[in-house]
Motif scaffolding. Structure first.
Motif, short mmCIF file in Angstrom:
data_model
loop_
_atom_site.label_atom_id
_atom_site.label_comp_id
_atom_site.label_asym_id
_atom_site.label_seq_id
_atom_site.Cartn_x
_atom_site.Cartn_y
_atom_site.Cartn_z
N VAL A 188 0.81 -1.23 0.00
CA VAL A 188 0.00 0.00 0.00
C VAL A 188 0.84 1.28 0.00
CG1 VAL A 188 -1.97 -1.09 1.16
CG2 VAL A 188 -0.20 0.04 2.54
N CYS A 189 2.15 1.14 0.12
CA CYS A 189 2.99 2.36 0.24
C CYS A 189 3.04 3.13 -1.08
CB CYS A 189 4.40 1.99 0.69
SG CYS A 189 5.46 3.44 0.83
N PRO A 190 2.54 4.36 -1.10
CA PRO A 190 2.52 5.12 -2.37
C PRO A 190 3.92 5.51 -2.84
CG PRO A 190 1.83 6.52 -0.53
CD PRO A 190 1.98 5.12 0.01
N MET A 191 4.90 5.51 -1.93
CA MET A 191 6.27 5.84 -2.31
C MET A 191 7.07 4.59 -2.67
SD MET A 191 6.34 9.10 -2.19
CE MET A 191 8.06 9.59 -2.20
N GLN A 192 6.40 3.45 -2.64
CA GLN A 192 7.01 2.16 -2.97
C GLN A 192 8.27 1.91 -2.15
OE1 GLN A 192 7.32 1.61 -7.25
NE2 GLN A 192 5.15 1.99 -7.55
N LEU A 193 8.16 2.11 -0.84
CA LEU A 193 9.29 1.85 0.07
C LEU A 193 9.20 0.41 0.58
CD1 LEU A 193 9.01 5.13 2.21
CD2 LEU A 193 10.42 4.75 0.18
N ASP A 194 10.34 -0.10 1.07
CA ASP A 194 10.35 -1.42 1.72
C ASP A 194 9.93 -1.21 3.17
OD1 ASP A 194 11.21 -2.83 -0.55
OD2 ASP A 194 13.31 -2.32 -0.12
N VAL A 195 8.64 -1.06 3.35
CA VAL A 195 8.12 -0.64 4.66
C VAL A 195 8.45 -1.66 5.75
CG1 VAL A 195 6.07 0.14 5.90
CG2 VAL A 195 6.22 0.47 3.43
N HIS A 196 8.37 -2.96 5.43
CA HIS A 196 8.54 -3.98 6.46
C HIS A 196 9.97 -4.05 7.00
CE1 HIS A 196 10.17 -6.14 3.02
NE2 HIS A 196 10.69 -7.01 3.87
N ILE A 210 15.77 3.31 8.45
CA ILE A 210 15.33 4.71 8.39
C ILE A 210 14.79 4.99 6.98
CG2 ILE A 210 16.19 7.09 8.38
CD1 ILE A 210 17.91 6.35 10.75
N LYS A 211 13.64 5.69 6.93
CA LYS A 211 12.99 5.95 5.63
C LYS A 211 12.83 7.46 5.43
CE LYS A 211 10.39 1.63 6.07
NZ LYS A 211 11.11 1.18 7.28
N PRO A 212 13.87 8.12 4.93
CA PRO A 212 13.79 9.58 4.76
C PRO A 212 12.72 10.02 3.75
CG PRO A 212 16.01 8.75 4.26
CD PRO A 212 15.14 7.56 4.49
N ASP A 213 12.28 9.09 2.88
CA ASP A 213 11.26 9.47 1.90
C ASP A 213 9.86 9.03 2.29
OD1 ASP A 213 12.54 11.01 -0.13
OD2 ASP A 213 13.68 9.22 -0.65
N CYS A 214 9.71 8.56 3.53
CA CYS A 214 8.36 8.24 4.02
C CYS A 214 7.58 9.55 4.15
CB CYS A 214 8.46 7.55 5.37
SG CYS A 214 6.86 7.38 6.20
N ILE A 215 6.38 9.59 3.58
CA ILE A 215 5.59 10.82 3.61
C ILE A 215 4.54 10.80 4.74
CG2 ILE A 215 5.98 11.36 1.17
CD1 ILE A 215 3.18 10.20 0.56
N LYS A 216 4.66 9.82 5.63
CA LYS A 216 3.84 9.74 6.87
C LYS A 216 2.33 9.72 6.55
CE LYS A 216 7.94 11.37 8.19
NZ LYS A 216 9.10 10.53 8.36
N CYS A 217 1.98 9.03 5.48
CA CYS A 217 0.57 8.98 5.10
C CYS A 217 -0.22 7.98 5.95
CB CYS A 217 0.44 8.60 3.63
SG CYS A 217 1.07 6.94 3.26
N GLU A 218 0.50 7.10 6.62
CA GLU A 218 -0.07 6.10 7.55
C GLU A 218 -0.89 5.01 6.86
OE1 GLU A 218 -1.68 7.39 11.23
OE2 GLU A 218 -0.15 8.91 11.53
N ARG A 219 -0.76 4.89 5.55
CA ARG A 219 -1.51 3.80 4.89
C ARG A 219 -0.99 2.43 5.34
NH1 ARG A 219 -1.86 6.05 -1.26
NH2 ARG A 219 -2.14 8.17 -0.56
N CYS A 220 0.31 2.35 5.56
CA CYS A 220 0.88 1.08 6.02
C CYS A 220 0.37 0.75 7.43
CB CYS A 220 2.40 1.15 6.01
SG CYS A 220 3.06 2.54 6.94
N VAL A 221 0.25 1.77 8.26
CA VAL A 221 -0.23 1.57 9.63
C VAL A 221 -1.65 1.00 9.59
CG1 VAL A 221 -0.79 2.74 11.81
CG2 VAL A 221 1.22 3.46 10.49
N GLY A 269 3.75 1.97 13.77
CA GLY A 269 3.30 3.24 14.38
C GLY A 269 4.42 4.25 14.24
N PHE A 270 4.11 5.52 14.50
CA PHE A 270 5.11 6.57 14.36
C PHE A 270 5.64 7.04 15.71
CE2 PHE A 270 3.52 6.78 10.10
CZ PHE A 270 4.66 7.10 9.37
N GLU A 271 6.94 7.33 15.73
CA GLU A 271 7.51 7.93 16.93
C GLU A 271 7.03 9.36 17.05
OE1 GLU A 271 11.76 9.41 14.92
OE2 GLU A 271 11.75 7.77 16.37
#
Ligand code: SF4
Ligand code: SF4
Ligand code: SF4
Length: 204
Positions: free
Chosen positions: A169-177, A181-192, A201-203
């Motif tokens: 579901v990650c719109p930035m196509q990151l390796d979420v699992h 550190i993910k500097p390009d995470c846009i904090k959309c919370e779709r993965c959450v 969850g987010f710090e």
């Protein structure tokens, strides 16, 4: 938490199209840049996933007609992103310095920049994946460099069952699992929201 809405995307259309007749609307662009710079200090690319008008346009409008392909890895490289940042920002600054400070002329430069970059985002978003432009957008790169390590996604390893639903579901196509550190995470919370075991969850 604040979530991006489809209505924000209307602002991009207003600035890009109506702005051609009312260049004063172009001043929305430096306002947006100012806000994202400030928020990036403590939240990294949070603005991209929650408040950016073009991000909304991309998610809710382009997202309906995209081919949803893999974003080329090369576009994620700093070797590509930093030259694009320097080129676009340098070009915009050069044009502004040559306007003799006339309000409408400067506004029109912002309008044209908004129109051209939205057109690029549209083509790439339809042909590849919605957030392709956001992979190398100069403002995304700036936020990445300023606060990319802030407000990181956390994974509780003991809860993760490696289903990789978060990656899908990650719109930035990151390796979420992966717990990196993910500097390009846009904090959309779709993965959450997608995680079946509540391992994400987010710090603060
Ligand atoms: S990368 Fe650029 S266009 Fe995409 S959401 Fe962030 S600021 Fe907006
Ligand atoms: S969705 Fe949750 S459980 Fe599945 S891989 Fe991602 S973090 Fe692990
Ligand atoms: S890692 Fe999660 S919060 Fe970050 S961009 Fe991907 S889906 Fe959104």
């Amino acid at each position: 938490m604040l979530k991006i809405t489809p209505y924000l995307g209307i602002l991009v259309v207003i600035v890009s199209i109506v702005g051609l007749w009312y260049p004063i609307l172009g001043y929305m662009m430096p306002l947006v840049i100012l806000i994202l710079m400030v928020t990036s200090v403590s939240k990294g690319r949070w603005f991209c996933g929650n408040l950016c008008p073009r991000g909304s346009f991309i998610d809710f409008w382009i997202g309906k007609v995209t081919k949803n392909k893999k974003i080329p890895k090369s576009l994620k490289s700093y070797w590509v992103r930093i030259p694009i940042f320097v080129l676009l920002m340098g070009f915009m600054t050069y044009r502004i310095l040559n306007t003799q400070g006339l309000i409408n002329q400067i506004g029109m430069i912002f309008v044209i920049m908004c129109l051209v970059t939205t057109a690029i985002a549209l083509v790439l978003g339809v042909g590849i994946s919605p957030r392709t432009w956001c992979t190398f957008c100069p403002m995304g790169t700036a936020q990445n460099l300023i606060g990319g390590k802030k407000h990181q996604l956390q994974i509780i390893d003991s809860k993760c069952i490696s289903c990789k639903k978060c990656d899908k579901v990650c719109p930035m196509q990151l390796d979420v699992h992966k717990g990196e550190i993910k500097p390009d995470c846009i904090k959309c919370e779709r993965c959450v929201d997608a995680c079946p075991t509540k391992a994400l969850g987010f710090e603060a």
